[in-house]
Design a protein around this motif. Structure first.
Motif, PDB file in Angstrom:
ATOM      1  N   ARG A   1       7.708 -11.388  13.768  1.00 30.82           N
ATOM      2  CA  ARG A   1       6.818 -10.705  12.825  1.00 30.82           C
ATOM      3  C   ARG A   1       5.375 -11.146  13.029  1.00 30.82           C
ATOM      4  N   ARG A   2       5.179 -12.448  13.193  1.00 34.66           N
ATOM      5  CA  ARG A   2       3.815 -12.951  13.417  1.00 34.66           C
ATOM      6  C   ARG A   2       3.263 -12.416  14.735  1.00 34.66           C
ATOM      7  N   THR A   3       4.095 -12.374  15.757  1.00 33.34           N
ATOM      8  CA  THR A   3       3.678 -11.812  17.039  1.00 33.34           C
ATOM      9  C   THR A   3       3.279 -10.352  16.869  1.00 33.34           C
ATOM     10  N   LEU A   4       4.064  -9.606  16.116  1.00 30.70           N
ATOM     11  CA  LEU A   4       3.774  -8.198  15.846  1.00 30.70           C
ATOM     12  C   LEU A   4       2.433  -8.045  15.142  1.00 30.70           C
ATOM     13  N   VAL A   5       2.208  -8.833  14.122  1.00 31.17           N
ATOM     14  CA  VAL A   5       0.949  -8.769  13.376  1.00 31.17           C
ATOM     15  C   VAL A   5      -0.222  -9.130  14.290  1.00 31.17           C
ATOM     16  N   ASN A   6      -0.057 -10.173  15.094  1.00 29.79           N
ATOM     17  CA  ASN A   6      -1.128 -10.575  16.010  1.00 29.79           C
ATOM     18  C   ASN A   6      -1.425  -9.493  17.049  1.00 29.79           C
ATOM     19  N   LEU A   7      -0.393  -8.839  17.545  1.00 28.41           N
ATOM     20  CA  LEU A   7      -0.609  -7.735  18.483  1.00 28.41           C
ATOM     21  C   LEU A   7      -1.391  -6.609  17.818  1.00 28.41           C
ATOM     22  N   ASN A   8      -1.073  -6.339  16.559  1.00 25.48           N
ATOM     23  CA  ASN A   8      -1.795  -5.295  15.842  1.00 25.48           C
ATOM     24  C   ASN A   8      -3.246  -5.702  15.599  1.00 25.48           C
ATOM     25  N   ILE A   9      -3.470  -6.974  15.294  1.00 22.88           N
ATOM     26  CA  ILE A   9      -4.846  -7.467  15.120  1.00 22.88           C
ATOM     27  C   ILE A   9      -5.612  -7.302  16.429  1.00 22.88           C
ATOM     28  N   ASP A  10      -4.988  -7.674  17.538  1.00 18.85           N
ATOM     29  CA  ASP A  10      -5.629  -7.525  18.848  1.00 18.85           C
ATOM     30  C   ASP A  10      -5.965  -6.063  19.118  1.00 18.85           C
ATOM     31  N   ARG A  11      -5.076  -5.173  18.735  1.00 18.35           N
ATOM     32  CA  ARG A  11      -5.312  -3.732  18.918  1.00 18.35           C
ATOM     33  C   ARG A  11      -6.543  -3.304  18.130  1.00 18.35           C
ATOM     34  N   TRP A  12      -6.672  -3.787  16.905  1.00 16.17           N
ATOM     35  CA  TRP A  12      -7.828  -3.432  16.073  1.00 16.17           C
ATOM     36  C   TRP A  12      -9.119  -3.992  16.659  1.00 16.17           C
ATOM     37  N   ARG A  13      -9.050  -5.166  17.214  1.00 14.50           N
ATOM     38  CA  ARG A  13     -10.254  -5.777  17.787  1.00 14.50           C
ATOM     39  C   ARG A  13     -10.746  -5.002  19.004  1.00 14.50           C
ATOM     40  N   LYS A  14      -9.843  -4.373  19.712  1.00 18.18           N
ATOM     41  CA  LYS A  14     -10.204  -3.646  20.932  1.00 18.18           C
ATOM     42  C   LYS A  14     -10.708  -2.238  20.648  1.00 18.18           C
ATOM     43  N   ARG A  15     -10.505  -1.744  19.440  1.00 16.28           N
ATOM     44  CA  ARG A  15     -10.913  -0.385  19.101  1.00 16.28           C
ATOM     45  C   ARG A  15     -12.036  -0.405  18.077  1.00 16.28           C
ATOM     46  N   PRO A  16     -12.911   0.579  18.146  1.00 16.36           N
ATOM     47  CA  PRO A  16     -13.934   0.660  17.104  1.00 16.36           C
ATOM     48  C   PRO A  16     -13.296   1.097  15.792  1.00 16.36           C
ATOM     49  N   ALA A  17     -13.883   0.674  14.689  1.00 15.53           N
ATOM     50  CA  ALA A  17     -13.355   1.044  13.376  1.00 15.53           C
ATOM     51  C   ALA A  17     -13.492   2.549  13.165  1.00 15.53           C
ATOM     52  N   VAL A  18     -12.460   3.160  12.611  1.00 14.18           N
ATOM     53  CA  VAL A  18     -12.456   4.583  12.318  1.00 14.18           C
ATOM     54  C   VAL A  18     -12.337   4.736  10.806  1.00 14.18           C
ATOM     55  N   PRO A  19     -13.246   5.466  10.189  1.00 15.30           N
ATOM     56  CA  PRO A  19     -13.151   5.606   8.733  1.00 15.30           C
ATOM     57  C   PRO A  19     -11.878   6.351   8.340  1.00 15.30           C
ATOM     58  N   ALA A  20     -11.299   5.948   7.206  1.00 17.97           N
ATOM     59  CA  ALA A  20     -10.090   6.613   6.716  1.00 17.97           C
ATOM     60  C   ALA A  20     -10.425   8.048   6.348  1.00 17.97           C
ATOM     61  N   GLU A  21      -9.505   8.953   6.643  1.00 16.70           N
ATOM     62  CA  GLU A  21      -9.745  10.355   6.320  1.00 16.70           C
ATOM     63  C   GLU A  21      -9.635  10.573   4.817  1.00 16.70           C
ATOM     64  N   VAL A  22     -10.354  11.544   4.324  1.00  8.79           N
ATOM     65  CA  VAL A  22     -10.311  11.884   2.907  1.00  8.79           C
ATOM     66  C   VAL A  22      -9.015  12.641   2.658  1.00  8.79           C
ATOM     67  N   VAL A  23      -8.292  12.221   1.659  1.00  8.99           N
ATOM     68  CA  VAL A  23      -6.994  12.800   1.363  1.00  8.99           C
ATOM     69  C   VAL A  23      -7.097  13.716   0.157  1.00  8.99           C
ATOM     70  N   GLU A  24      -6.636  14.963   0.296  1.00 10.78           N
ATOM     71  CA  GLU A  24      -6.569  15.849  -0.848  1.00 10.78           C
ATOM     72  C   GLU A  24      -5.319  15.524  -1.638  1.00 10.78           C
ATOM     73  N   ARG A  25      -5.449  15.468  -2.924  1.00  4.82           N
ATOM     74  CA  ARG A  25      -4.318  15.132  -3.782  1.00  4.82           C
ATOM     75  C   ARG A  25      -3.658  16.434  -4.263  1.00  4.82           C
ATOM     76  N   PRO A  26      -2.339  16.529  -4.178  1.00  3.83           N
ATOM     77  CA  PRO A  26      -1.660  17.732  -4.656  1.00  3.83           C
ATOM     78  C   PRO A  26      -1.793  17.837  -6.174  1.00  3.83           C
ATOM     79  N   ASP A  27      -1.984  19.074  -6.655  1.00  6.72           N
ATOM     80  CA  ASP A  27      -2.113  19.292  -8.095  1.00  6.72           C
ATOM     81  C   ASP A  27      -0.762  19.317  -8.790  1.00  6.72           C
ATOM     82  N   SER A  28       0.264  19.688  -8.080  1.00  8.59           N
ATOM     83  CA  SER A  28       1.573  19.766  -8.721  1.00  8.59           C
ATOM     84  C   SER A  28       2.637  19.242  -7.776  1.00  8.59           C
ATOM     85  N   ARG A  29       3.788  18.923  -8.336  1.00  9.55           N
ATOM     86  CA  ARG A  29       4.919  18.439  -7.557  1.00  9.55           C
ATOM     87  C   ARG A  29       5.677  19.633  -6.993  1.00  9.55           C
ATOM     88  N   ASN A  30       6.219  19.482  -5.789  1.00 11.26           N
ATOM     89  CA  ASN A  30       7.018  20.544  -5.190  1.00 11.26           C
ATOM     90  C   ASN A  30       8.241  19.938  -4.530  1.00 11.26           C
TER      91      ASN A  30
END
Length: 169
Positions: free
Chosen positions: A66-95
């Motif tokens: 698990r720690r190895t997995l997390v560290n690999l993901n951290i390394d992946r983030w360090r190698k890529r530029p930050a991307v802003p989170a997309e704006v999410v539309e919220r559903p008005d009703s349940r379906n």
């Protein structure tokens, strides 16, 4: 003589990999929101765990992977530029697709968190690790875990509030 311990070691690791792969993949998916990338991270984490198998203490293999997995993901983030989170539309009703929508919403909400908060939230609450175990897995202090968890949960609650209010009206 040399071949027998190697076979036993390989058999032991194969059992470990089989038993832990699904949990590692879910963790990787929550960290990345990308199934293919999650698969790649799990494969790399298992490979690195195998290479260190002789040094991994009995009963700590899952934590090591698990720690190895997390560290690999951290390394992946360090190698890529930050991307802003997309704006999410919220559903008005349940379906009829509400469960899928909820799942997607959780992933998008997690993706909107800063990387450190996301890692803490996933390890602390999804993997149900203690604060100390989360800190050890991430290589940070327990106080940093508490702070990141508090901020991350506050951000998730704030993101959830408009959806909750909209569904109660």
């Amino acid at each position: 003589m040399f071949g027998l311990p190697m076979r036993e070691r390989d058999a032991e690791f194969t059992r470990f990999a089989r038993d832990s792969a699904a949990t590692l993949k879910r963790t990787a998916y929550l960290l990345t929101s990308d199934r293919d990338l999650a698969d790649d991270l799990v494969q790399e984490a298992l490979l690195r765990t195998y290479l260190a198998w002789r040094r991994v203490r009995a009963g700590e293999a899952t934590a090591y992977a698990r720690r190895t997995l997390v560290n690999l993901n951290i390394d992946r983030w360090r190698k890529r530029p930050a991307v802003p989170a997309e704006v999410v539309e919220r559903p008005d009703s349940r379906n009829e697709h509400a469960r899928v929508d909820d799942h997607d919403q959780v992933l998008r909400m997690l993706a909107s968190l800063p990387a450190q908060q996301r890692r803490v939230i996933v390890l602390r609450y999804y993997n149900d690790l203690s604060e100390a175990d989360t800190a050890a897995a991430l290589g940070i202090s327990t106080g940093a875990v508490k702070s990141a968890a508090s901020r991350g949960l506050a951000a998730l609650r704030a993101a959830q509030s408009p959806a909750s209010e909209g569904s109660n009206s």
